[in-house]
Design an enzyme around this catalytic site. Sequence first.
Site, PDB file in Angstrom:
ATOM      1  N   GLN A 139       0.775  -1.242   0.000  1.00  0.00           N
ATOM      2  CA  GLN A 139       0.000   0.000   0.000  1.00  0.00           C
ATOM      3  C   GLN A 139       0.811   1.300   0.000  1.00  0.00           C
ATOM      4  O   GLN A 139       0.480   2.238  -0.730  1.00  0.00           O
ATOM      5  CB  GLN A 139      -0.975   0.014   1.203  1.00  0.00           C
ATOM      6  CG  GLN A 139      -1.861   1.219   1.213  1.00  0.00           C
ATOM      7  CD  GLN A 139      -2.986   1.224   2.241  1.00  0.00           C
ATOM      8  OE1 GLN A 139      -3.598   2.250   2.451  1.00  0.00           O
ATOM      9  NE2 GLN A 139      -3.288   0.116   2.873  1.00  0.00           N
ATOM     10  N   ALA A 140       1.862   1.365   0.819  1.00  0.00           N
ATOM     11  CA  ALA A 140       2.537   2.662   1.011  1.00  0.00           C
ATOM     12  C   ALA A 140       3.091   3.209  -0.307  1.00  0.00           C
ATOM     13  O   ALA A 140       2.832   4.364  -0.674  1.00  0.00           O
ATOM     14  CB  ALA A 140       3.652   2.519   2.036  1.00  0.00           C
ATOM     15  N   PHE A 166      10.548  -1.881  -1.054  1.00  0.00           N
ATOM     16  CA  PHE A 166      10.937  -3.239  -0.675  1.00  0.00           C
ATOM     17  C   PHE A 166      11.440  -3.257   0.760  1.00  0.00           C
ATOM     18  O   PHE A 166      11.712  -2.213   1.350  1.00  0.00           O
ATOM     19  CB  PHE A 166      12.063  -3.741  -1.588  1.00  0.00           C
ATOM     20  CG  PHE A 166      11.628  -3.960  -3.005  1.00  0.00           C
ATOM     21  CD1 PHE A 166      10.524  -4.742  -3.300  1.00  0.00           C
ATOM     22  CD2 PHE A 166      12.321  -3.372  -4.051  1.00  0.00           C
ATOM     23  CE1 PHE A 166      10.109  -4.937  -4.603  1.00  0.00           C
ATOM     24  CE2 PHE A 166      11.914  -3.560  -5.355  1.00  0.00           C
ATOM     25  CZ  PHE A 166      10.806  -4.343  -5.631  1.00  0.00           C
ATOM     26  N   GLU A 183       1.513  -1.692   8.129  1.00  0.00           N
ATOM     27  CA  GLU A 183       0.706  -0.609   8.687  1.00  0.00           C
ATOM     28  C   GLU A 183       0.663  -0.544  10.225  1.00  0.00           C
ATOM     29  O   GLU A 183       1.051   0.436  10.842  1.00  0.00           O
ATOM     30  CB  GLU A 183      -0.727  -0.748   8.138  1.00  0.00           C
ATOM     31  CG  GLU A 183      -1.755   0.164   8.761  1.00  0.00           C
ATOM     32  CD  GLU A 183      -1.539   1.626   8.417  1.00  0.00           C
ATOM     33  OE1 GLU A 183      -1.440   1.938   7.227  1.00  0.00           O
ATOM     34  OE2 GLU A 183      -1.468   2.450   9.347  1.00  0.00           O
ATOM     35  N   ASP A 205       0.657   3.439   6.061  1.00  0.00           N
ATOM     36  CA  ASP A 205       0.806   3.116   4.634  1.00  0.00           C
ATOM     37  C   ASP A 205       0.536   4.310   3.723  1.00  0.00           C
ATOM     38  O   ASP A 205       1.441   4.953   3.232  1.00  0.00           O
ATOM     39  CB  ASP A 205      -0.154   1.978   4.261  1.00  0.00           C
ATOM     40  CG  ASP A 205       0.353   0.628   4.759  1.00  0.00           C
ATOM     41  OD1 ASP A 205       1.529   0.531   5.122  1.00  0.00           O
ATOM     42  OD2 ASP A 205      -0.448  -0.313   4.776  1.00  0.00           O
ATOM     43  N   GLY A 234      -7.514  19.082  20.450  1.00  0.00           N
ATOM     44  CA  GLY A 234      -7.033  20.457  20.316  1.00  0.00           C
ATOM     45  C   GLY A 234      -7.533  21.236  21.510  1.00  0.00           C
ATOM     46  O   GLY A 234      -7.691  20.694  22.608  1.00  0.00           O
ATOM     47  N   GLY A 235      -7.819  22.509  21.292  1.00  0.00           N
ATOM     48  CA  GLY A 235      -8.323  23.323  22.398  1.00  0.00           C
ATOM     49  C   GLY A 235      -9.827  23.220  22.575  1.00  0.00           C
ATOM     50  O   GLY A 235     -10.385  23.824  23.487  1.00  0.00           O
TER      51      GLY A 235
HETATM   52  N1  COA Z   1      11.728  -9.694  -9.780  1.00  0.00           N
HETATM   53  C1  COA Z   1      12.489 -10.443  -8.965  1.00  0.00           C
HETATM   54  N2  COA Z   1      12.510 -10.300  -7.627  1.00  0.00           N
HETATM   55  C2  COA Z   1      11.702  -9.361  -7.112  1.00  0.00           C
HETATM   56  C3  COA Z   1      10.892  -8.549  -7.913  1.00  0.00           C
HETATM   57  C4  COA Z   1      10.910  -8.733  -9.301  1.00  0.00           C
HETATM   58  N3  COA Z   1      10.181  -8.019 -10.143  1.00  0.00           N
HETATM   59  N4  COA Z   1      10.197  -7.718  -7.099  1.00  0.00           N
HETATM   60  C5  COA Z   1      10.576  -7.989  -5.834  1.00  0.00           C
HETATM   61  N5  COA Z   1      11.481  -8.984  -5.832  1.00  0.00           N
HETATM   62  C6  COA Z   1      12.145  -9.580  -4.689  1.00  0.00           C
HETATM   63  C7  COA Z   1      12.996  -8.612  -3.907  1.00  0.00           C
HETATM   64  O1  COA Z   1      14.204  -8.405  -4.564  1.00  0.00           O
HETATM   65  C8  COA Z   1      13.142  -9.359  -2.584  1.00  0.00           C
HETATM   66  O2  COA Z   1      14.121 -10.343  -2.725  1.00  0.00           O
HETATM   67  P1  COA Z   1      15.241 -10.676  -1.579  1.00  0.00           P
HETATM   68  O3  COA Z   1      14.549 -10.552  -0.266  1.00  0.00           O
HETATM   69  O4  COA Z   1      15.652 -12.056  -1.938  1.00  0.00           O
HETATM   70  O5  COA Z   1      16.320  -9.685  -1.724  1.00  0.00           O
HETATM   71  C9  COA Z   1      11.824 -10.110  -2.458  1.00  0.00           C
HETATM   72  O6  COA Z   1      11.173  -9.970  -3.729  1.00  0.00           O
HETATM   73  C10 COA Z   1      10.886  -9.705  -1.362  1.00  0.00           C
HETATM   74  O7  COA Z   1      10.883  -8.323  -1.140  1.00  0.00           O
HETATM   75  P2  COA Z   1      10.326  -7.704   0.211  1.00  0.00           P
HETATM   76  O8  COA Z   1      10.024  -6.297  -0.082  1.00  0.00           O
HETATM   77  O9  COA Z   1      11.282  -7.926   1.341  1.00  0.00           O
HETATM   78  O10 COA Z   1       8.953  -8.498   0.430  1.00  0.00           O
HETATM   79  P3  COA Z   1       8.269  -9.129   1.717  1.00  0.00           P
HETATM   80  O11 COA Z   1       6.968  -9.656   1.215  1.00  0.00           O
HETATM   81  O12 COA Z   1       9.121 -10.099   2.432  1.00  0.00           O
HETATM   82  O13 COA Z   1       8.004  -7.900   2.692  1.00  0.00           O
HETATM   83  C11 COA Z   1       7.166  -5.764   3.310  1.00  0.00           C
HETATM   84  C12 COA Z   1       6.960  -7.026   2.485  1.00  0.00           C
HETATM   85  C13 COA Z   1       6.057  -4.793   2.919  1.00  0.00           C
HETATM   86  C14 COA Z   1       7.059  -6.092   4.799  1.00  0.00           C
HETATM   87  C15 COA Z   1       8.551  -5.151   2.994  1.00  0.00           C
HETATM   88  O14 COA Z   1       8.619  -4.943   1.612  1.00  0.00           O
HETATM   89  C16 COA Z   1       8.840  -3.839   3.702  1.00  0.00           C
HETATM   90  O15 COA Z   1       9.126  -3.803   4.909  1.00  0.00           O
HETATM   91  N6  COA Z   1       8.821  -2.722   2.962  1.00  0.00           N
HETATM   92  C17 COA Z   1       9.160  -1.411   3.480  1.00  0.00           C
HETATM   93  C18 COA Z   1       8.067  -0.802   4.292  1.00  0.00           C
HETATM   94  C19 COA Z   1       6.766  -0.851   3.568  1.00  0.00           C
HETATM   95  O16 COA Z   1       6.588  -0.250   2.542  1.00  0.00           O
HETATM   96  N7  COA Z   1       5.827  -1.590   4.154  1.00  0.00           N
HETATM   97  C20 COA Z   1       4.546  -1.852   3.528  1.00  0.00           C
HETATM   98  C21 COA Z   1       3.631  -0.850   3.723  1.00  0.00           C
HETATM   99  S1  COA Z   1       2.147  -1.219   2.856  1.00  0.00           S
END
Ligand code: COA
Length: 416
Positions: free
Chosen positions: A17-18, A97, A140, A169, A248-249
């Site tokens: 989402q973010a 990511f 979130e 987000d 607030g106030g």
């Molecule tokens: N092709 C190949 N690999 C891809 C890709 C693509 N098109 N898109 C993503 N990937 C890979 C990434 O390189 C990563 O690989 P690695 O961990 O082996 O280096 C992997 O997919 C997973 O990425 P990640 O973002 O860590 O996913 P996750 O599902 O484990 O975590 C979150 C999800 C949201 C918790 C994490 O992305 C995060 O903390 N993001 C930052 C804060 C944020 O935005 N939070 C979400 C708010 S809605």
Amino acid sequence: MTKPLEGIKIIDFTHVQAGPACTQLLAWFGADVIKVERPGSGDVTRNQLRDIPDADALYFTMLNSNKKSLTLDTKKPEGKEVLEKLIRESDVLVENFGPGALDRMGFSWERLNELNPKMIVASVKGFSDGHHYDDLKVYENVAQCAGGAASTTGFWDGPPTISAAALGDSNTGMHLAIGILTALIGRGKTGKGQKVAVSMQDSVLNLCRVKLRDQQRLERVGYLEEYPQYPHGEFSDVVPRGGNAGGGGQPGWVLKCKGWETDPNAYIYFTIQGHAWEPICKALGKPEWIDDPAYKTAEARQPHIFEIFGTIEGWLADKTKFEAVDILRKFDIPCAPVLTMKELANDPSLRASGTIVEVQHKKRGSYLTVGSPIKFSDMKPEVTASPLLGEHTDEVLTSLGYSRQDIFNLHEIKAV
Ligand code: COA
């Protein structure tokens, strides 16, 4: 009509989402947003909480309108090559990511800056760089806890509470959009791109700034006079949860209206604005309160504010939330009915203003989504459907100079 961000090309390397909320906003305003997704699966929200089998979930469609979808395995050399070409001709790359994922993929800030020194690289992370939690993955509710919202939301006799509003987000995405637009204006002056980073913790805290105000007031004077705990309850050394207090106030509270016994949303929010005390008394049919020393000033009212709210609830008992607001608005009293999602979805004013829009989707048919909350005098942002997974892959590859044979080969090895 040309849109202000037309001609700005954005690589949308975001998910959940973010990040998507940020790039969707920029797409509404005319940017060419190319969402890069993993072949076969794409953004995880395409599959999350589906209400129609085999059709992208509303979670995805509501965060990815007006975008193109390019599938690309950016861990394969062929995928990296495509991404590099795209980077060379884009203005912005947005990613959210987990910490270090982009570096592990081979696209560190230094590398991106080398490939395209004019490109703005915008990131969302849970915590800011160098923070002692900067290795954490964050969603979130985690951000709401880390940014001070949870400890200050809810009732004093209950646990820390999460807000339904996406403070971690979408709010972070909005902060990032401001950062990107600022960096684009900066680039217009310097010719250089830069890194823009926003953390979810910081964005939540930015919205909780009045609670940081309250922490300092509490430390200085030992109490917070606008909280329900004052003057009869106890304060500790941290800002407490204040229930539905005004913040607030102006004291305020959620008050019961006619039908509250069976309708969980038969309430209004009522604000006791200090200088509007006289009209409040007139609206409530309590002219004797106007000059009564026990009611006349905000200070005098606060010790028995809940008795006053109770009297107002007595007045509200035979009025629906809409009837009550229709009376109170005539007295200039800041108030609103507590509206449900159903009422908002069907609100003709929100439809007319484009705040809620109906969109046609290739697989879903029609669905409701939010439109731009920002209104312009010279532009009405038009919301179009979110893309199917990989819908624009061939179009984007062709625009990058790939031949039909090249594209066929990339499909064969599942790089796209
Ligand atoms: N092709 C190949 N690999 C891809 C890709 C693509 N098109 N898109 C993503 N990937 C890979 C990434 O390189 C990563 O690989 P690695 O961990 O082996 O280096 C992997 O997919 C997973 O990425 P990640 O973002 O860590 O996913 P996750 O599902 O484990 O975590 C979150 C999800 C949201 C918790 C994490 O992305 C995060 O903390 N993001 C930052 C804060 C944020 O935005 N939070 C979400 C708010 S809605």
